[in-house]
Motif scaffolding. Sequence first.
Motif, PDB file in Angstrom:
ATOM      1  N   ALA A  31       0.853  -1.192   0.000  1.00  8.77           N
ATOM      2  CA  ALA A  31       0.000   0.000   0.000  1.00  8.77           C
ATOM      3  C   ALA A  31       0.882   1.233   0.000  1.00  8.77           C
ATOM      4  N   VAL A  38      -4.807   6.324  -0.902  1.00  8.39           N
ATOM      5  CA  VAL A  38      -4.086   5.050  -0.902  1.00  8.39           C
ATOM      6  C   VAL A  38      -4.162   4.406  -2.276  1.00  8.39           C
ATOM      7  N   LEU A  40      -3.277   0.572  -3.603  1.00  8.97           N
ATOM      8  CA  LEU A  40      -2.898  -0.789  -3.212  1.00  8.97           C
ATOM      9  C   LEU A  40      -2.130  -1.461  -4.340  1.00  8.97           C
ATOM     10  N   VAL A  57      -4.053  -1.898   6.644  1.00 14.11           N
ATOM     11  CA  VAL A  57      -3.877  -0.679   5.847  1.00 14.11           C
ATOM     12  C   VAL A  57      -4.724   0.452   6.416  1.00 14.11           C
ATOM     13  N   ILE A  66      -9.104   4.025  -0.302  1.00 18.70           N
ATOM     14  CA  ILE A  66      -8.324   3.319  -1.322  1.00 18.70           C
ATOM     15  C   ILE A  66      -8.858   3.752  -2.678  1.00 18.70           C
TER      16      ILE A  66
END
Length: 306
Positions: A31, A38, A40, A57, A66
């Motif tokens: 990550a 974020v 991934l 995370v 994310i």
Amino acid sequence: MTAEPQLQEIADGVHAWIQPDGTWWISNAGAVHSDGEVVLIDTCATARRTRLFLDAVDKATGGAPIRLAVNTHLHGDHVYGNAMLPDSTVIVAQEHTRQGILHDFILTNTPPAWSPAPDWGFDAVRAPTVSFRDEITLHAGSKSVVVRHPGYAAHTVGDAVAWLPEERVLFTADLVFHQITPMIAMGSLTGALRSLDWLASFDAAVVIPGHGPLVPGSEFAEVLAAHRRYYELIRDVAVAGREKGWTPLEAARDTDLGEFADLPDAERLVLNLHRAYADADGTDISIPAALGDAIAYNGGPLACSV
């Protein structure tokens, strides 16, 4: 018992999810976090392991969203966890990887190759919605993540690495297996050999392999050299086996693995020989047949603790 995975911060905002012991279906991920966003790099094979990863995370990033996720290649240990990502997350992959995930044949019809059988916890595969051919740059806030395909098949036809040029951090995915037997059944022996010089060209300070422990940049050359010796062993055994009219399984049973004998998942020798034979013949391999030979070589189903 397999050790618990850990999320390690290896540079400011750059995290590696390391899952011991890196054997069948137990892979690494990552990550990248900056400015409240974020990106991934891969997910995990099962719902349980993906939840552990996503929770780690979330804790490390203060719940940052994310925005993007990269799938480095088509294998389920790196992509089945896509199903647990938020609906708003955009998943990105090389174009061959996207097609491979769309045609996944393991999740819903898992062959009896592993014991115990993987407990996936998913009903369907979630495919990437954005694909690229050669390279794409993603951004987590101010951090750039360069996702690059070598230009040829190696571990699979659609491999991609994630490179952070400022931090000199390289996520190789399954182009590198550290202290684990490599596998190229769905790729190319020639391409796997070519990829070693390509990987070295990144001049990484830290390398996160697809399986196994982190590799300091100072040790990466030797890790790549060991891969080269293994691939050259596969090449030489395949040449000799074909000359003798042996099947890949017969050639494997006659092989002295030498320095690689104690690596986990040694039965991948058979899968890799199937690939080397197919490359030499200009054909493709039957994954079910290759797995069947690997089981025969192993003397039973392949060990799995996912």
